[in-house]
Design an enzyme around this catalytic site. Structure first.
Site, PDB file in Angstrom:
ATOM      1  N   HIS A 162      36.978  18.515  46.239  1.00  0.00           N
ATOM      2  CA  HIS A 162      35.460  18.570  46.885  1.00  0.00           C
ATOM      3  C   HIS A 162      34.578  17.809  46.120  1.00  0.00           C
ATOM      4  CE1 HIS A 162      31.864  20.658  48.073  1.00  0.00           C
ATOM      5  NE2 HIS A 162      31.652  21.290  46.967  1.00  0.00           N
ATOM      6  N   TYR A 194      25.227  21.195  50.452  1.00  0.00           N
ATOM      7  CA  TYR A 194      24.737  22.154  49.880  1.00  0.00           C
ATOM      8  C   TYR A 194      23.833  21.406  48.653  1.00  0.00           C
ATOM      9  CZ  TYR A 194      28.257  22.517  46.416  1.00  0.00           C
ATOM     10  OH  TYR A 194      29.313  22.269  45.694  1.00  0.00           O
ATOM     11  N   ASP A 236      47.084  53.646  59.558  1.00  0.00           N
ATOM     12  CA  ASP A 236      47.553  54.810  60.721  1.00  0.00           C
ATOM     13  C   ASP A 236      48.801  54.368  61.408  1.00  0.00           C
ATOM     14  OD1 ASP A 236      46.132  52.918  62.573  1.00  0.00           O
ATOM     15  OD2 ASP A 236      45.343  54.464  63.599  1.00  0.00           O
TER      16      ASP A 236
HETATM   17  P1  FAD Z   1      39.408  28.124  36.607  1.00  0.00           P
HETATM   18  O1  FAD Z   1      38.046  27.994  36.190  1.00  0.00           O
HETATM   19  O2  FAD Z   1      40.239  26.866  36.978  1.00  0.00           O
HETATM   20  O3  FAD Z   1      40.185  28.852  35.393  1.00  0.00           O
HETATM   21  C1  FAD Z   1      41.697  28.881  35.352  1.00  0.00           C
HETATM   22  C2  FAD Z   1      42.020  28.644  34.104  1.00  0.00           C
HETATM   23  O4  FAD Z   1      43.570  28.923  33.878  1.00  0.00           O
HETATM   24  C3  FAD Z   1      41.763  27.380  33.510  1.00  0.00           C
HETATM   25  O5  FAD Z   1      40.956  27.239  32.456  1.00  0.00           O
HETATM   26  C4  FAD Z   1      43.011  26.836  33.103  1.00  0.00           C
HETATM   27  O6  FAD Z   1      43.105  25.889  32.050  1.00  0.00           O
HETATM   28  C5  FAD Z   1      44.002  27.811  33.101  1.00  0.00           C
HETATM   29  N1  FAD Z   1      45.252  27.469  33.057  1.00  0.00           N
HETATM   30  C6  FAD Z   1      46.006  27.097  34.259  1.00  0.00           C
HETATM   31  N2  FAD Z   1      47.472  27.250  33.931  1.00  0.00           N
HETATM   32  C7  FAD Z   1      47.558  27.696  32.910  1.00  0.00           C
HETATM   33  C8  FAD Z   1      48.626  28.065  31.879  1.00  0.00           C
HETATM   34  N3  FAD Z   1      49.942  27.592  32.524  1.00  0.00           N
HETATM   35  N4  FAD Z   1      48.548  28.461  30.761  1.00  0.00           N
HETATM   36  C9  FAD Z   1      47.382  28.756  30.360  1.00  0.00           C
HETATM   37  N5  FAD Z   1      46.220  28.644  31.146  1.00  0.00           N
HETATM   38  C10 FAD Z   1      46.343  28.061  31.973  1.00  0.00           C
HETATM   39  N6  FAD Z   1      32.056  28.367  43.422  1.00  0.00           N
HETATM   40  C11 FAD Z   1      30.989  29.054  43.698  1.00  0.00           C
HETATM   41  O7  FAD Z   1      30.997  30.255  43.725  1.00  0.00           O
HETATM   42  N7  FAD Z   1      29.709  28.232  43.903  1.00  0.00           N
HETATM   43  C12 FAD Z   1      29.783  26.968  43.813  1.00  0.00           C
HETATM   44  O8  FAD Z   1      28.403  26.513  43.923  1.00  0.00           O
HETATM   45  C13 FAD Z   1      30.813  26.237  43.470  1.00  0.00           C
HETATM   46  N8  FAD Z   1      30.842  25.040  43.764  1.00  0.00           N
HETATM   47  C14 FAD Z   1      31.906  24.294  43.229  1.00  0.00           C
HETATM   48  C15 FAD Z   1      31.918  22.730  43.185  1.00  0.00           C
HETATM   49  C16 FAD Z   1      32.892  22.058  42.871  1.00  0.00           C
HETATM   50  C17 FAD Z   1      32.980  20.520  42.744  1.00  0.00           C
HETATM   51  C18 FAD Z   1      34.141  22.842  42.466  1.00  0.00           C
HETATM   52  C19 FAD Z   1      35.429  21.967  41.928  1.00  0.00           C
HETATM   53  C20 FAD Z   1      34.151  23.896  42.511  1.00  0.00           C
HETATM   54  C21 FAD Z   1      33.080  24.811  43.106  1.00  0.00           C
HETATM   55  N9  FAD Z   1      33.387  26.281  43.152  1.00  0.00           N
HETATM   56  C22 FAD Z   1      32.057  27.021  43.457  1.00  0.00           C
HETATM   57  C23 FAD Z   1      34.329  27.109  42.869  1.00  0.00           C
HETATM   58  C24 FAD Z   1      34.658  27.571  41.863  1.00  0.00           C
HETATM   59  O9  FAD Z   1      34.261  26.636  40.578  1.00  0.00           O
HETATM   60  C25 FAD Z   1      35.941  28.100  41.571  1.00  0.00           C
HETATM   61  O10 FAD Z   1      36.391  28.815  42.516  1.00  0.00           O
HETATM   62  C26 FAD Z   1      36.105  28.933  40.377  1.00  0.00           C
HETATM   63  O11 FAD Z   1      35.675  28.476  39.111  1.00  0.00           O
HETATM   64  C27 FAD Z   1      37.511  29.437  39.927  1.00  0.00           C
HETATM   65  O12 FAD Z   1      37.542  30.169  38.619  1.00  0.00           O
HETATM   66  P2  FAD Z   1      38.986  30.603  38.065  1.00  0.00           P
HETATM   67  O13 FAD Z   1      38.747  31.094  36.812  1.00  0.00           O
HETATM   68  O14 FAD Z   1      39.842  31.085  39.100  1.00  0.00           O
HETATM   69  O15 FAD Z   1      39.450  29.061  37.693  1.00  0.00           O
HETATM   70  N1  THG Z   2      51.604  52.404  69.286  1.00  0.00           N
HETATM   71  C1  THG Z   2      52.504  52.725  68.182  1.00  0.00           C
HETATM   72  N2  THG Z   2      52.066  52.663  67.001  1.00  0.00           N
HETATM   73  C2  THG Z   2      51.167  52.393  66.640  1.00  0.00           C
HETATM   74  C3  THG Z   2      50.029  52.077  67.327  1.00  0.00           C
HETATM   75  C4  THG Z   2      50.383  52.142  68.883  1.00  0.00           C
HETATM   76  N3  THG Z   2      50.430  52.230  65.193  1.00  0.00           N
HETATM   77  C5  THG Z   2      49.457  51.683  64.824  1.00  0.00           C
HETATM   78  C6  THG Z   2      48.293  51.792  65.641  1.00  0.00           C
HETATM   79  N4  THG Z   2      48.700  51.787  67.208  1.00  0.00           N
HETATM   80  C7  THG Z   2      47.899  53.459  65.383  1.00  0.00           C
HETATM   81  N5  THG Z   2      46.938  53.824  66.089  1.00  0.00           N
HETATM   82  C8  THG Z   2      46.947  54.791  67.143  1.00  0.00           C
HETATM   83  C9  THG Z   2      45.618  55.484  67.391  1.00  0.00           C
HETATM   84  C10 THG Z   2      45.630  56.765  68.348  1.00  0.00           C
HETATM   85  C11 THG Z   2      46.962  57.056  68.814  1.00  0.00           C
HETATM   86  C12 THG Z   2      48.181  56.364  68.587  1.00  0.00           C
HETATM   87  C13 THG Z   2      47.999  55.181  67.673  1.00  0.00           C
HETATM   88  C14 THG Z   2      46.983  58.085  69.817  1.00  0.00           C
HETATM   89  N6  THG Z   2      46.266  59.190  69.363  1.00  0.00           N
HETATM   90  C15 THG Z   2      46.280  60.564  70.041  1.00  0.00           C
HETATM   91  C16 THG Z   2      44.849  61.226  69.884  1.00  0.00           C
HETATM   92  O1  THG Z   2      44.290  60.803  68.743  1.00  0.00           O
HETATM   93  O2  THG Z   2      44.419  61.821  70.661  1.00  0.00           O
HETATM   94  C17 THG Z   2      47.184  61.333  69.771  1.00  0.00           C
HETATM   95  C18 THG Z   2      47.393  62.275  68.335  1.00  0.00           C
HETATM   96  C19 THG Z   2      48.214  63.324  68.156  1.00  0.00           C
HETATM   97  O3  THG Z   2      48.495  63.732  69.077  1.00  0.00           O
HETATM   98  O4  THG Z   2      48.452  63.418  67.182  1.00  0.00           O
HETATM   99  O5  THG Z   2      47.685  58.170  70.739  1.00  0.00           O
HETATM  100  O6  THG Z   2      49.452  51.823  69.713  1.00  0.00           O
HETATM  101  N7  THG Z   2      53.804  52.744  68.714  1.00  0.00           N
END
Ligand code: FAD
Ligand code: THG
Length: 815
Positions: free
Chosen positions: A224, A258, A546
């Site tokens: 980037h 930005y 659920d």
């Molecule tokens: P890193 O900072 O990469 O840290 C990971 C660390 O793990 C590194 O220090 C590395 O050396 C270490 N490591 C890796 N492998 C090993 C290994 N095997 N053993 C030991 N150590 C290891 N984010 C924002 O929120 N705002 C911004 O404005 C923004 N701008 C950005 C602009 C640029 C140009 C870039 C590149 C990034 C930007 N980001 C921004 C994103 C942000 O920088 C990253 O998402 C963030 O820094 C990641 O942090 P991290 O700790 O996960 O990774």
């Molecule tokens: N069908 C089946 N499984 C499911 C869903 C489905 N799992 C995930 C999700 N959908 C679960 N959500 C619901 C929500 C409400 C009901 C069923 C699944 C339902 N409720 C009745 C009630 O609240 O009146 C009965 C309750 C009861 O008798 O205890 O029917 O769509 N297979």
């Protein structure tokens, strides 16, 4: 008692924050290893310009960001601030963006971030470099600002060190040591470092590292562009070396740009270029270099510079003086990746995290490791949220590349990717295509949203005077008025719904009942043929899912679930003695929901078993035949109508559809899609997990207490429920006053003029002719209360309604 030994891989912003969060909870035996020097390690954090825009469509990510700003603001570093709250300004140069900033202002309200929409002149007053004539307006958030990522890392590391943590530079982790299915340590050139817990916070290297322990971490290292101008006369004397910046950080998303100040220079970040995935094997390995910094490709930046001068004319007397292509992680859905390896206990990841969310992610990860569950709902970030299909290199690369392209795009909630479509289709797909299905994508599945074949029905209903309110351009996207006809017809006559993508598992064996009893809240020790609605809770009592559980044989259950996270939860809790088998049967089976008043008349002639109300009761299951086709029928209806979910194995699917379709002809059966389905279930008071409620909510707050049997033996979450206080917020059903009001979800809700909650899911109720929605509201709100919902800047009035809005006495289902 000695606390577990923790090793964190990576001393970037995530690893250092983790060390602080873990040690502050009393686990002080923490070692953080980095392959590079401390703390400018050469990872992404080393050169992140640190812009923190908190507001996001995700409540979770916004909360992570808010926590990060608050934490960084309070950090101490000898060289100065770790967070400079200069505020954030996002400007719009197109009507679409201006509309979208209204949507964003709504999210900010919903999630509790202060923010205001501004006229162009007000924007220019806040940020005098902005040409007011170029913009239509802006969104200002005073608590956004700049993070000094390296100071924040060092300061958090210092806090952790004071509690006993160790930070070691130049210690590359070469391998993970395992013992008996558990992590036992890490291997470095100096030998093995023992550990009970290993957290991989290795940034964009994380996927490669995790691969060595058989774990797919779907992220792609992507370059980037970031550049700095020369001195800008207009900024002369404005900032000191100490504060560095005083103007709000600025986003110009219409051009993928930005901006921030670097004293008297402007830093420009650009997402407009083509995705540049990075092959890690080509990166510098010497620890003196910055592996995450690649050479600036000037040609890719040319449009960025042109557009920057358009918005900020003061740049015109300068030029780009330096720049680089920096590497960080992109994921298929833009969310971070958190959680514990399912098959290697003690191996955790905290990956693909921006500086913006770093402390929030670290806090939640620490809670998860230490307390068993995070306080914040993290399902959007869960390592195991991906379907199998989403774990292939091809899928990860294509979707993450699309995520890069779309990072600043305006994304409609029903806009689905176009790449890699058609991967999972139900056996009825050809029939659906023939009926003109418009497909949404979910979990890799093609799911009909509505069917063009029902346009005629819509016309017929329109002619009969059924209202079909017009939608505005935004809410009319990925939507059709046909869905209103489909919903109405389900209540009046009968419709077929493809329920194949509903994930389902077979849980079987001598220990199956005991496992289900322990993991869910309702009593499942019922007769064969019973179907039970039940909840899975986490240790905090939060609703993890659920389910419907059908007991098909004494030791065999079919579980209707909400997705891969349920499979993960069951897997982790399987007993070691082999007494339970867990099988995902989703793809090998299929399901048609036949629902509506005419359902029985339509299906009974196909079946020699008695399908009458007495013969086949509500919430019962039956294994039988329809024609010659073996089926499992469940008298369950998420849309709240008479009828069944009808399951068969995949090879019979097409024949089952045709059989039902032919039998339904005389009853004017239609095929109906997801939009109708969704609006019908909201009318009926049924919640959608992940949208209406999550692990953040206790059953009582979500209105699901009826599915909890506290008298039952111990189950996961029971203790937490026993100690729970009455909820402060509860899920309410609201009905809009105006028949033309439409909302889509996540909009702020106002009570007595103040923002008091937010919408979760919404739909148009064809039954009552108004939009309806669920909203989290203060527990004191009661049916009859008036509220207002703000949609793209317009306030709509609504009334809190008793539940359910349709068929409260169950007369439609139980007959
Ligand atoms: P890193 O900072 O990469 O840290 C990971 C660390 O793990 C590194 O220090 C590395 O050396 C270490 N490591 C890796 N492998 C090993 C290994 N095997 N053993 C030991 N150590 C290891 N984010 C924002 O929120 N705002 C911004 O404005 C923004 N701008 C950005 C602009 C640029 C140009 C870039 C590149 C990034 C930007 N980001 C921004 C994103 C942000 O920088 C990253 O998402 C963030 O820094 C990641 O942090 P991290 O700790 O996960 O990774
Ligand atoms: N069908 C089946 N499984 C499911 C869903 C489905 N799992 C995930 C999700 N959908 C679960 N959500 C619901 C929500 C409400 C009901 C069923 C699944 C339902 N409720 C009745 C009630 O609240 O009146 C009965 C309750 C009861 O008798 O205890 O029917 O769509 N297979």
């Amino acid at each position: 008692m000695a606390h577990p030994k923790v090793v964190v891989i990576g001393a970037g912003i995530v690893g250092t924050s983790l060390a602080d969060e873990i040690t502050s909870r009393g686990w002080t035996d923490v070692t953080v290893l980095d392959r590079g020097p401390l703390f400018a390690t050469g990872g992404s954090t080393s050169h992140a310009p640190g812009l923190v825009f908190q507001t996001n469509s995700s409540k979770t990510m916004t909360e992570f960001a808010r926590y990060t700003t608050e934490k960084f603001l309070a950090l101490d570093h000898p060289e100065g601030w770790a967070f400079n709250p200069v505020g954030g300004l996002e400007v719009a140069t197109t009507p679409q963006r201006w509309r979208d900033l209204h949507r964003k202002a709504g999210w900010a309200q919903s999630w509790g971030i202060e923010g205001r929409l501004l006229e162009p002149a007000e924007c220019a007053a806040l940020h005098p470099l902005v040409d007011a004539d170029r913009i239509l307006g802006g969104f200002h958030t005073p608590t956004d600002g700049l993070a000094k990522a390296l100071r924040a890392a060092a300061a958090q590391a210092r806090l952790a060190t004071a509690r006993g943590a160790r930070f070691r530079a130049h210690q590359e982790v070469l391998g993970i040591v395992q013992r008996g299915g558990r992590v036992a340590g890490v291997e470095t050139a100096d030998g093995i470092i023992e550990a009970d817990i290993v957290v991989c916070a290795a940034g964009f290297w994380g996927a490669e590292l995790a691969k060595r322990v058989g774990l797919v971490v779907p992220l792609v290292p992507m370059a980037h562009q970031y550049a700095k101008t020369g001195r800008i006369a207009a900024l002369d004397g404005r900032n000191s070396a100490l504060n560095e910046a005083s103007l709000p950080i600025l986003r110009h998303q219409d051009q993928d740009l930005y901006f921030r100040e670097h004293r008297d220079r402007i830093g420009i970040g650009y997402y407009g270029h083509n995705p540049m995935p990075v092959d890690l094997s080509t990166l510098a390995t010497a620890s003196t270099e910055m592996p995450s910094m690649l050479a600036f490709t000037e040609e890719d930046f040319a449009p960025a510079w042109r557009e920057s001068m358009e918005l900020l004319p003061a740049l015109g007397d300068s030029k780009v003086e330096e720049g680089f292509n920096g590497i960080f992680s992109f994921t298929p859905d833009g969310f971070s990746i958190m959680g514990e390896h399912r098959d290697l206990e003690g191996f955790w990841v905290a990956e693909a995290v921006w500086v913006t969310h770093s402390a929030g992610v670290a806090k939640a990860t620490a809670e998860w490791i230490i307390d068993g569950a995070p306080q914040t709902d993290v399902h959007e970030c869960d390592l195991y949220r991906f379907e199998d299909v989403a774990r292939s290199d091809r899928f990860i690369l294509e979707t993450s590349s699309q995520a890069f392209v779309e990072v600043y795009d305006i994304i409609h909630p029903h806009q689905y990717r176009t790449a890699l479509r058609g991967l999972r289709t139900s056996p009825f797909y050809p029939q659906q295509q023939q009926l003109g299905a418009y497909f949404f994508e979910g979990g890799g599945w093609e799911r009909p949203a509505w069917y063009e074949a029902n346009a005629e029905l819509a016309q017929r209903l329109r002619d009969q005077g059924v209202p079909f309110p017009e939608r505005d351009e935004w809410s009319g996207n990925f939507w059709s008025p046909i869905s209103i006809a489909e919903a109405r017809w389900t209540r009046e006559r009968v419709a077929m719904y493809d329920m194949t993508p509903l994930t389902r598992y077979e849980i079987a064996g001598s220990g199956a009942l005991e496992l289900l009893q322990r993991l869910t809240t309702n009593n499942l020790d019922k007769s064969v043929g019973s179907v039970t609605y039940t909840l899975m809770l986490d240790e905090n009592g939060g609703v993890r899912s659920d389910l419907t559980v059908a007991r098909l044989a004494p030791e065999r259950f079919q579980v209707g679930a909400n997705g891969p996270l349920d499979f993960d939860w069951f897997s982790r809790h399987l007993p070691d003695d082999g007494s339970v088998t867990l099988r995902d049967i989703t793809g090998g089976t299929c399901c048609i929901g036949v629902w509506g008043p005419a359902a029985r008349d339509m299906v009974q002639p196909l079946c020699s078993d008695d399908l009458s109300h007495q013969g086949f009761k509500y919430f019962r299951a039956l294994q039988t035949y329809l024609g010659a086709i073996p089926v499992t029928m469940m008298r369950v209806s998420y849309v709240g109508e008479l009828g069944w979910e009808i399951y068969t194995t995949a090879e019979y699917g097409s024949a089952l559809w045709d059989l039902l379709w032919t039998a339904g002809h005389a009853h004017e059966v239609i095929a109906a899609g997801r939009i109708a389905f969704n609006s019908l279930r909201i009318e009926k008071g049924y919640r959608g997990w992940g949208t209406d409620m999550t692990a953040e909510h206790l059953p009582a707050a979500a209105g699901l207490d009826f599915a909890v049997r506290m008298a039952k033996d111990d189950f996961v979450g029971k203790k937490a429920l026993e100690q729970a206080r009455p909820p402060a917020k509860i899920l309410r059903s609201i009905v809009f006053d105006s028949p033309t009001a439409v909302v889509l979800g996540k909009e702020p809700v106002y009570v007595d003029g103040a923002c008091a909650g937010y919408v979760t899911s919404a739909g148009y109720s064809a039954t009552i002719g108004h939009s309806i929605a669920y909203a989290w509201l203060p527990a004191a709100t009661v049916p009859g209360d008036a509220v207002e919902v703000e949609y793209l800047g317009t306030r709509y009035t609504a009334i809190v309604h008793t539940e359910p809005v349709v068929d409260p006495d169950m007369s439609r289902i139980r007959r």
